[in-house]
Design an enzyme around this catalytic site. Structure first.
Site, PDB file in Angstrom:
ATOM      1  N   GLU A  39     -17.390  37.678 -53.504  1.00  0.00           N
ATOM      2  CA  GLU A  39     -18.526  37.388 -52.629  1.00  0.00           C
ATOM      3  C   GLU A  39     -19.819  38.069 -53.090  1.00  0.00           C
ATOM      4  O   GLU A  39     -20.903  37.454 -53.039  1.00  0.00           O
ATOM      5  CB  GLU A  39     -18.202  37.798 -51.194  1.00  0.00           C
ATOM      6  N   THR A 141     -21.838  43.039 -29.022  1.00  0.00           N
ATOM      7  CA  THR A 141     -21.776  41.749 -29.689  1.00  0.00           C
ATOM      8  C   THR A 141     -22.825  41.715 -30.793  1.00  0.00           C
ATOM      9  O   THR A 141     -23.607  42.651 -30.938  1.00  0.00           O
ATOM     10  CB  THR A 141     -21.991  40.598 -28.680  1.00  0.00           C
ATOM     11  N   CYS A 146     -26.157  32.996 -35.205  1.00  0.00           N
ATOM     12  CA  CYS A 146     -26.817  32.710 -36.476  1.00  0.00           C
ATOM     13  C   CYS A 146     -25.885  31.944 -37.397  1.00  0.00           C
ATOM     14  O   CYS A 146     -24.663  32.030 -37.268  1.00  0.00           O
ATOM     15  CB  CYS A 146     -27.253  34.018 -37.133  1.00  0.00           C
ATOM     16  N   HIS A 212      -9.576  36.569 -21.820  1.00  0.00           N
ATOM     17  CA  HIS A 212      -9.042  35.535 -22.714  1.00  0.00           C
ATOM     18  C   HIS A 212      -7.507  35.512 -22.782  1.00  0.00           C
ATOM     19  O   HIS A 212      -6.902  34.455 -22.594  1.00  0.00           O
ATOM     20  CB  HIS A 212      -9.666  35.681 -24.115  1.00  0.00           C
TER      21      HIS A 212
HETATM   22  P1  NAD Z   1     -18.819  35.371 -41.185  1.00  0.00           P
HETATM   23  O1  NAD Z   1     -17.557  34.650 -40.900  1.00  0.00           O
HETATM   24  O2  NAD Z   1     -20.007  34.592 -41.651  1.00  0.00           O
HETATM   25  O3  NAD Z   1     -18.625  36.522 -42.261  1.00  0.00           O
HETATM   26  C1  NAD Z   1     -17.519  37.236 -42.263  1.00  0.00           C
HETATM   27  C2  NAD Z   1     -17.562  38.143 -43.489  1.00  0.00           C
HETATM   28  O4  NAD Z   1     -16.439  38.980 -43.317  1.00  0.00           O
HETATM   29  C3  NAD Z   1     -17.338  37.410 -44.797  1.00  0.00           C
HETATM   30  O5  NAD Z   1     -18.536  36.997 -45.393  1.00  0.00           O
HETATM   31  C4  NAD Z   1     -16.638  38.477 -45.596  1.00  0.00           C
HETATM   32  O6  NAD Z   1     -17.581  39.359 -46.157  1.00  0.00           O
HETATM   33  C5  NAD Z   1     -15.884  39.250 -44.561  1.00  0.00           C
HETATM   34  N1  NAD Z   1     -14.463  38.861 -44.532  1.00  0.00           N
HETATM   35  C6  NAD Z   1     -13.886  37.875 -43.832  1.00  0.00           C
HETATM   36  N2  NAD Z   1     -12.556  37.844 -44.079  1.00  0.00           N
HETATM   37  C7  NAD Z   1     -12.307  38.845 -44.950  1.00  0.00           C
HETATM   38  C8  NAD Z   1     -11.153  39.326 -45.605  1.00  0.00           C
HETATM   39  N3  NAD Z   1      -9.966  38.761 -45.409  1.00  0.00           N
HETATM   40  N4  NAD Z   1     -11.298  40.375 -46.434  1.00  0.00           N
HETATM   41  C9  NAD Z   1     -12.497  40.948 -46.660  1.00  0.00           C
HETATM   42  N5  NAD Z   1     -13.638  40.521 -46.078  1.00  0.00           N
HETATM   43  C10 NAD Z   1     -13.538  39.491 -45.243  1.00  0.00           C
HETATM   44  O7  NAD Z   1     -19.126  36.206 -39.881  1.00  0.00           O
HETATM   45  P2  NAD Z   1     -20.556  36.413 -39.243  1.00  0.00           P
HETATM   46  O8  NAD Z   1     -20.974  35.128 -38.619  1.00  0.00           O
HETATM   47  O9  NAD Z   1     -21.439  37.101 -40.196  1.00  0.00           O
HETATM   48  O10 NAD Z   1     -20.203  37.385 -38.033  1.00  0.00           O
HETATM   49  C11 NAD Z   1     -19.847  38.733 -38.215  1.00  0.00           C
HETATM   50  C12 NAD Z   1     -19.046  39.135 -36.984  1.00  0.00           C
HETATM   51  O11 NAD Z   1     -19.818  38.831 -35.820  1.00  0.00           O
HETATM   52  C13 NAD Z   1     -17.736  38.355 -36.825  1.00  0.00           C
HETATM   53  O12 NAD Z   1     -16.759  39.210 -36.297  1.00  0.00           O
HETATM   54  C14 NAD Z   1     -18.078  37.257 -35.809  1.00  0.00           C
HETATM   55  O13 NAD Z   1     -16.945  36.849 -35.057  1.00  0.00           O
HETATM   56  C15 NAD Z   1     -19.093  37.962 -34.930  1.00  0.00           C
HETATM   57  N6  NAD Z   1     -20.052  37.059 -34.270  1.00  0.00           N
HETATM   58  C16 NAD Z   1     -20.769  36.146 -35.002  1.00  0.00           C
HETATM   59  C17 NAD Z   1     -21.704  35.340 -34.363  1.00  0.00           C
HETATM   60  C18 NAD Z   1     -22.552  34.345 -35.133  1.00  0.00           C
HETATM   61  O14 NAD Z   1     -23.364  33.643 -34.517  1.00  0.00           O
HETATM   62  N7  NAD Z   1     -22.451  34.244 -36.442  1.00  0.00           N
HETATM   63  C19 NAD Z   1     -21.909  35.481 -32.982  1.00  0.00           C
HETATM   64  C20 NAD Z   1     -21.186  36.435 -32.281  1.00  0.00           C
HETATM   65  C21 NAD Z   1     -20.265  37.237 -32.940  1.00  0.00           C
END
Ligand code: NAD
Length: 410
Positions: A39, A141, A146, A212
């Site tokens: 990545e 949160t 995004c 949940h």
């Molecule tokens: P994302 O899914 O875009 O990114 C997750 C990142 O986690 C990946 O890019 C990678 O770097 C890492 N990752 C995932 N699986 C992995 C593995 N097996 N090993 C190592 N690294 C790993 O997530 P995001 O949208 O950036 O969100 C980050 C956190 O915030 C998450 O927990 C998500 O549930 C939470 N969240 C996101 C949103 C949103 O709008 N994007 C809203 C609320 C909460």
């Protein structure tokens, strides 16, 4: 002005927003660390020379380019001021272990989102003394909804939250507010960060961990979960009276735990811990049509209208059908980083939790996990949770002391 050295951990949607916002500020030096194979290189190659563009709901587009993107912890600067995890919680431990040799005491380190025992995980991996001398924080949160528009070059903030709870365990001489201010300086005025009491109160108040799993259990408890549905069933509006009552009983058990903890440690502040029915009225107020009980509140809350159980689509005889998605965060996060953590603290405090146990035992069956065995959290999968038992705690006093829940109390 001195330069703020910031480390951003991850590589997804949130890291794109943070890379843009934080790198756009003067006097910042930003490193992105991704331990997800391939990545870091992909991100490094994808970011254009003017940086990541962040389209956002609050103003003009922001451009920012991190100074370094790496997959090697040894590449990060040795004198970091701030470390932010924007990652799913199951990866936190891996990052903490990898970073430990390179972090300096006094650093501010936290997760967004970081509920459900982030502090236990950090203390276990970085050490109790290290954490006491640093600022540990967690946001309830992510500050934004995004999504990446074009990998490395453009991300969109669909909505910035107005207010987000921040939990801070500050080092001596620092305040919770100063940590919130530091984040404001880097990501902007919104969301406003509202400092919560302490990690323990927030862990036990984690509404998702009650909501949940218990609603899922209530809905599926007498159904064949391998039989496809014609449509995704309604989550809140599909709850029955039994589920409403079960939610109340699980919440009663959490409040009994609060009572026992306060009896033992009278100066502990657990004011933020409320019954789910009270939480619901506070959070949704007049959006709820019928406040008679939890069951009626679930089914008449405008905010819950139309929300369905997480499902995965399948095809049966050329027709779309739906099966429960037990790999969704309602299970993968809200059980191991949620209800099991509360259950583990209750076990240390000798508070019986028969209703919580009904929910966990059903969940562990559909998840093919083993947490509770013969009434104790001794199953083989406890090691992938953030329950105190996973970190070796077997008595309440030690658990409370090592995790700093009794610091600054009379
Ligand atoms: P994302 O899914 O875009 O990114 C997750 C990142 O986690 C990946 O890019 C990678 O770097 C890492 N990752 C995932 N699986 C992995 C593995 N097996 N090993 C190592 N690294 C790993 O997530 P995001 O949208 O950036 O969100 C980050 C956190 O915030 C998450 O927990 C998500 O549930 C939470 N969240 C996101 C949103 C949103 O709008 N994007 C809203 C609320 C909460």
């Amino acid at each position: 002005m001195t330069t703020s050295k910031v480390l951003l951990c991850g590589g997804g949607n949130a890291i794109h927003v943070l890379s843009s916002y934080v790198s756009s500020k003067p006097n910042t030096h930003v490193t992105v660390l991704s331990l997800f194979p391939g990545e870091a290189e992909k991100l490094r190659n994808a970011i254009p020379s003017d940086g990541v563009k962040c389209i956002n709901d609050l103003g003009p587009d922001v451009y920012g380019k991190p100074d370094t993107i790496t997959d090697k912890p040894e590449d990060i600067p040795g004198d970091l001021d701030l470390v932010i995890f924007a990652l799913p919680s199951f990866t936190h431990e891996m990052y903490l272990k990898a970073l430990k040799p390179y972090l300096n005491e006094g650093v501010t380190i936290g997760a967004m989102p970081g509920e459900g025992g982030f502090d236990l995980c950090a203390i276990h991996n970085l050490g109790s003394e290290f954490v006491r001398k640093s600022n540990l924080f967690a946001l309830e949160t992510l500050p934004w909804a995004c999504r990446i528009m074009e990998y490395g070059s453009c991300v969109e903030v669909l909505g910035t939250k107005k207010e987000v709870e921040i939990i801070v365990s500050p080092k001596q001489g620092t305040t919770k507010e100063s940590v919130a201010d530091l984040l404001h300086e880097l990501i902007g005025e919104y969301p406003r960060f509202d400092p919560a009491d302490n990690f323990l109160a927030v862990t036990l108040m984690n509404i998702n961990s009650v909501w949940h799993p218990t609603i899922s259990y209530g809905f599926y408890r007498d159904k064949d979960v391998t039989k496809p549905f014609d449509e995704p069933p309604l989550f809140y509006y599909g709850a029955d009276e039994y589920t409403g009552e079960k939610l109340g009983k699980v919440s009663d058990e959490v409040l009994e735990l609060k009572r026992v903890l306060l009896e033992k440690y009278p100066s502990l502040s657990l004011d933020a811990l409320h019954h789910v029915s009270e939480w619901m009225i506070r959070s949704y107020g007049d959006d709820i049509g019928d406040k008679t009980n939890i069951y009626t509140m679930l089914r008449t809350n405008k905010g819950y209208r139309g929300l369905t159980h997480p499902m995965r689509e399948i095809e049966v005889d050329g027709q779309k059908k739906y099966l429960p998605n037990f790999r969704y965060r309602y299970f993968t996060e809200d059980i191991p980083m949620g209800l099991v953590v509360t259950r583990g603290i209750a076990e240390l405090a000798s508070v019986p939790t028969p209703n919580m146990d009904d929910v966990i035992i059903w969940c562990q069956k559909v998840l093919e996990k083993e947490y509770i065995v013969d009434g104790k959290l001794t199953g083989k999968d406890v090691e992938s949770t953030r329950a105190p038992q996973r970190y070796g705690f077997s008595d309440l006093d030690t658990f409370m002391k090592v995790n700093h829940y009794l610091d600054h109390l009379d």
